[in-house]
Each structure stands twice: as structure tokens, then as C-alpha cells.
Enzyme design. Structure first.
Site, PDB file in Angstrom:
ATOM      1  N   MET A 173       0.842  -1.208   0.000  1.00 29.86           N
ATOM      2  CA  MET A 173       0.000   0.000   0.000  1.00 29.86           C
ATOM      3  C   MET A 173       0.871   1.251   0.000  1.00 29.86           C
ATOM      4  SD  MET A 173      -2.850  -1.295   2.724  1.00 29.86           S
ATOM      5  CE  MET A 173      -1.777  -1.315   4.124  1.00 29.86           C
ATOM      6  N   ASP A 174       1.377   1.588  -1.179  1.00 29.06           N
ATOM      7  CA  ASP A 174       2.334   2.676  -1.283  1.00 29.06           C
ATOM      8  C   ASP A 174       1.631   3.963  -1.724  1.00 29.06           C
ATOM      9  OD1 ASP A 174       4.755   3.851  -1.211  1.00 29.06           O
ATOM     10  OD2 ASP A 174       5.537   2.943  -3.042  1.00 29.06           O
ATOM     11  N   GLY A 175       2.044   5.096  -1.169  1.00 30.87           N
ATOM     12  CA  GLY A 175       1.571   6.390  -1.679  1.00 30.87           C
ATOM     13  C   GLY A 175       0.642   7.164  -0.756  1.00 30.87           C
TER      14      GLY A 175
ATOM     15  N   ARG B  20       1.213  -3.563  -6.252  1.00 30.65           N
ATOM     16  CA  ARG B  20       1.855  -2.413  -5.624  1.00 30.65           C
ATOM     17  C   ARG B  20       1.327  -1.148  -6.287  1.00 30.65           C
ATOM     18  NH1 ARG B  20       7.815  -1.328  -3.269  1.00 30.65           N
ATOM     19  NH2 ARG B  20       7.299   0.762  -2.548  1.00 30.65           N
ATOM     20  N   THR B  21       1.095  -0.148  -5.477  1.00 24.78           N
ATOM     21  CA  THR B  21       0.576   1.108  -6.033  1.00 24.78           C
ATOM     22  C   THR B  21       1.687   2.146  -6.120  1.00 24.78           C
ATOM     23  OG1 THR B  21      -0.116   1.650  -3.803  1.00 24.78           O
ATOM     24  CG2 THR B  21      -1.811   0.846  -5.282  1.00 24.78           C
TER      25      THR B  21
END
Ligand SMILES: *[C@@H]1O[C@H](CO)[C@@H](O)[C@H](O)[C@H]1NC(C)=O
Length: 293
Positions: free
Chosen positions: A46-48, A236-237
Site C-alpha cells: 500500500m504505497d503512496g 503495488r501502487t
């Protein structure tokens, strides 16, 4: 629906109607997907969240709050889709190196959300049958979080629709090291026991038969992630393509998918796209799996 934070202007019943409408729409699309081979386990990096907060001039750590809501929505979509396992990379051991304020904010948020879930009669987890499990080096967490996490695991232990594994204070290298250490300790204890039994006699433990050797299955049994099968898809974001020390051991045959969207902006369309992508690559991945070892 408690998940909608923006309350301005739109009435409760209108919101409920819109949610129902989008539910029916999803149901329709998901039923088309279910014709193909289906993933069992989807994992998310959960990137960003921080960037999302900055882009929108949100105060403090509000980006993380939006990230939490996105995860809960994703849990609902995955439930509706019939996915059995989802895993979320919530907090890496490396994240402890971030500013103390941010770390504190994330921990407070986590504690608040866990307590909230525990206090509600009709929580999202009981409504959707979500069992929650925390994976990682829990010793690195503060006592209140550790305690709340344990209570949530106990409270949801009988839910059986879907298993949500939250990787907290987790890195793959730490997981592997920990599993090898535990396997080694177990093996050592076994050998000592056998030696004490066979004292004065010929050793029952035969090194030539490999009794002293650590085996793959023994190590895997001690992994934090032993609770779930290996992930079929890792999403992956925020446009990154790295695994960042997440499920390195378990991802040998996973379909890796990266979206440029920041995590709080992820939608059910991303999920649909990921499943379609997995279905397209499925036969290739299956063949790879059979050749292994
Ligand atoms: C789960 O099921 C077991 C056995 O039926 C029961 O003893 C336990 O209280 C249940 N736990 C919860 C949280 O409902």
C-alpha cells in the site's frame, strides 16, 4: 455505510442507494471474472499514502487515514469477489526510521481503528466474516498495539469468509531469519532429547540420513506467513516496481502488478484489471510451479 467520510450535502439514504447501485454493478462484473481461474490470495503493497496527503493538502497524517479506508473497501471487494486470503503490507520494520511524529501517528491510527472495530457490535469484520491476523515481529511494537492486535485476532478467530493478514513490523528478511532461528532451536532441542534418551547406546539420530539438516518444510512452518498459501497476485501502487522486502520467500511464482495510482485512490477497477491479468498469465505460472524443486 460508515466508510464514506464525506457527509456534506448527500443524505444517508442517497448514499445507501449509491452504494447499492455500485454493489450491483460490481456483482455483475465479478460474476464475469469468476468464469476464469480464480486467485486465492492477493497481497497489497500500500504505497503512496503520504504523497496522497501532500497532493491534496491534507493535514498531518490524513493520507494514512485515507489509506486505511481504501484497505477496508478493498477487503469488501475481495469478499464480494470470493478471494479467500488478502495480505496488506501495513508497516515495515524500515518504517520505524521515519520521523517519530509520523510513526506515532500511524501507530495511534492503527490503535484507534482496532479499538473501534473491537467496540462495535456490527463491525465490518463480523459483517463480512473477516478473520484478521497480524504477521511480523510483534516484539518491536508498543504494548497497547500488541495487546489490541492480539484481542482483534481472538475476536475474529471464528470468521471464515476471508483471512486478512496485516503485516506489521514486518520485513521478509526478518521473517526468514526468525524462521531459521526457530527451526534451528527446535532441531537442537530434538537432537539433545534423542541424545539423552540414547545415552550409552548407539545414537538414534543418524546424521547420514539427514536428521541434523534443516528441511524446507520445517523452515516454512515457522514463517509468519505460514498461515496463508503463497500469493497469486502482488499489487503495488504508486508506480513502484520493487518488492521492498515483502513476501520475498513466498513470491517466487506470484503475478506482480504495479499501478501508478496512489494507494488511497485504488478502486475496484484496479482489482478487476489485476485478476484479468492473472488469468491471462495463469497457465504460464502453473507450469512454472510444477517444474519447481
Ligand atoms: C469461537 O469458537 C469457539 C468454539 O466454538 C468458542 O469457544 C469461542 O468463544 C469463539 N470465539 C468467539 C470470539 O466467538
Amino acid at each position: 455505510m460508515t466508510l464514506h467520510t464525506e457527509k456534506g450535502g448527500i443524505s444517508r439514504s442517497a448514499r445507501r442507494f449509491l452504494w447499492k447501485l455500485s454493489y450491483l454493478q460490481r456483482k455483475c462484473i465479478f460474476s464475469v471474472l469468476s468464469v476464469g481461474r480464480f486467485p486465492t490470495h492477493i497481497a497489497f503493497i500500500m504505497d503512496g499514502n503520504r504523497r496522497y496527503g501532500k497532493q491534496r493538502n491534507l493535514k498531518g497524517g490524513a493520507g494514512h487515514k485515507a489509506g486505511y479506508l481504501a484497505l477496508m473497501l478493498m477487503v469488501i471487494y475481495c469478499c464480494e469477489l470470493g478471494i479467500k486470503y488478502i495480505t496488506a503490507y501495513a508497516f515495515s520494520i524500515d518504517n520505524f526510521k521515519r520521523g517519530p511524529e509520523e510513526v506515532q501517528y500511524i501507530m495511534d491510527l492503527m490503535l484507534e481503528k482496532i479499538e473501534l472495530e473491537l467496540s462495535k457490535e456490527d463491525s465490518l469484520f463480523s459483517r463480512y466474516g473477516v478473520r484478521v491476523h497480524f504477521s511480523g515481529n510483534m516484539e518491536l511494537l508498543s504494548d497497547p498495539i500488541k495487546d489490541a492486535a492480539k484481542r482483534l485476532m481472538v475476536a475474529t478467530a471464528n470468521n471464515s469468509n476471508i483471512l486478512l493478514t496485516v503485516c506489521l513490523a514486518y520485513t521478509s528478511m526478518n521473517e526468514i531469519l526468525h524462521a531459521i532461528q526457530e527451526t534451528y532451536q527446535e532441531k537442537l532441542a530434538q537432537i539433545q532429547l534423542q541424545e539423552s534418551i540414547s545415552e550409552g547406546r548407539i545414537s538414534m539420530c543418524n546424521p547420514e540420513q539427514g536428521d541434523h539438516v534443516l528441511k524446507l518444510a520445517e523452515i516454512e512452518k515457522h514463517m509468519y506467513m505460514a498461515i496463508a498459501p503463497d500469493p497469486d497476485i502482488i499489487i503495488r501502487t504508486s508506480g513502484e516496481n520493487r518488492l521492498s522486502n515483502f513476501l520475498l520467500w513466498q513470491s517466487a511464482n506470484s503475478c506482480l502488478i504495479s499501478f501508478s495510482q496512489l494507494w488511497p485512490g485504488i478502486s475496484c477497477w484496479h482489482l478487476v484489471w489485476a485478476v484479468l491479468n492473472f488469468q491471462r498469465n495463469h497457465y504460464y505460472l502453473e507450469k512454472k510451479k510444477k517444474k519447481q524443486i
